[in-house]
Design a protein around this motif. Structure first.
Motif, PDB file in Angstrom:
ATOM      1  N   ILE A  69       0.833  -1.200   0.000  1.00 31.07           N
ATOM      2  CA  ILE A  69       0.000   0.000   0.000  1.00 31.07           C
ATOM      3  C   ILE A  69       0.865   1.246   0.000  1.00 31.07           C
ATOM      4  N   THR A  71       0.440   5.570   0.348  1.00 31.43           N
ATOM      5  CA  THR A  71      -0.466   6.628   0.784  1.00 31.43           C
ATOM      6  C   THR A  71       0.220   7.971   0.632  1.00 31.43           C
ATOM      7  N   TRP A 102       7.036   1.176  -1.154  1.00 31.11           N
ATOM      8  CA  TRP A 102       5.713   0.969  -0.576  1.00 31.11           C
ATOM      9  C   TRP A 102       5.718   1.387   0.876  1.00 31.11           C
ATOM     10  N   TYR A 120     -10.684  -6.967   0.119  1.00 37.14           N
ATOM     11  CA  TYR A 120     -10.153  -5.800  -0.588  1.00 37.14           C
ATOM     12  C   TYR A 120     -11.185  -4.666  -0.624  1.00 37.14           C
ATOM     13  N   LEU A 130      -5.601   6.181   0.555  1.00 41.01           N
ATOM     14  CA  LEU A 130      -4.727   5.209  -0.087  1.00 41.01           C
ATOM     15  C   LEU A 130      -4.539   5.624  -1.543  1.00 41.01           C
ATOM     16  N   ILE A 133      -2.518   0.447  -4.377  1.00 43.38           N
ATOM     17  CA  ILE A 133      -2.530  -0.861  -3.718  1.00 43.38           C
ATOM     18  C   ILE A 133      -2.198  -1.904  -4.769  1.00 43.38           C
TER      19      ILE A 133
END
Length: 152
Positions: A69, A71, A102, A120, A130, A133
């Motif tokens: 993930i 962000t 990541w 998910y 986010l 992903i």
């Protein structure tokens, strides 16, 4: 921590159900000093808990997914909310803040692709901020251990 402590920890990592008598015998101690060492290791936090390791395949949870993930948020309040949300998902068995490309990595254990899709959707619908992903599905587990490498 001395060699007795490391031996005790190594044996308990392999089998936490060892009887104290057997553990003491294996490390060449009498039961009382061995018990005191185990108690001290627990109180000092070296032993965080004793658990049964379950077989995910036998339980119908044969799919491991590694979710990475990114962000745009890096403040402590956002992280606290994100961590609270992610740790509440039973499917997430590991959760790390990462260095590199990541920001976070999860290991998710589910029954199948449909179960992962449901997870998910819950993840993206319950988490703001986010930006990217990606998910990788484990094809085969080559090695798995919970035992830490102790110098005994």
């Amino acid at each position: 921590m001395d060699n007795f402590d490391r031996q005790i920890l190594a044996l308990l990592q392999q089998d936490a159900t060892l009887a104290l008598k057997d553990l003491a015998e294996a490390v060449n101690l009498s039961t009382t000093p061995c018990w005191k060492r185990v108690k001290r290791l627990e109180e000092a936090g070296y032993i965080r808990g004793r658990v049964a390791l379950l077989d995910a395949e036998q339980l119908g949870l044969g799919l491991s997914v590694f979710v990475q993930i990114k962000t745009q948020h890096h403040d402590s309040r956002w992280l606290a909310r994100f961590a609270e949300t992610v740790t509440a998902f039973d499917e997430v068995v590991e959760f790390y803040r990462m260095s590199g490309e990541w920001d976070y990595m999860l290991r998710v254990v589910v029954a199948d692709i449909a179960a992962f899709d449901r997870f998910y959707k819950k993840l993206i619908n319950s988490t703001e901020g986010l930006s990217d992903i990606t998910s990788s599905f484990a094809m085969e587990q080559i090695k798995y251990t919970t035992a830490l490498p102790l110098k005994v």
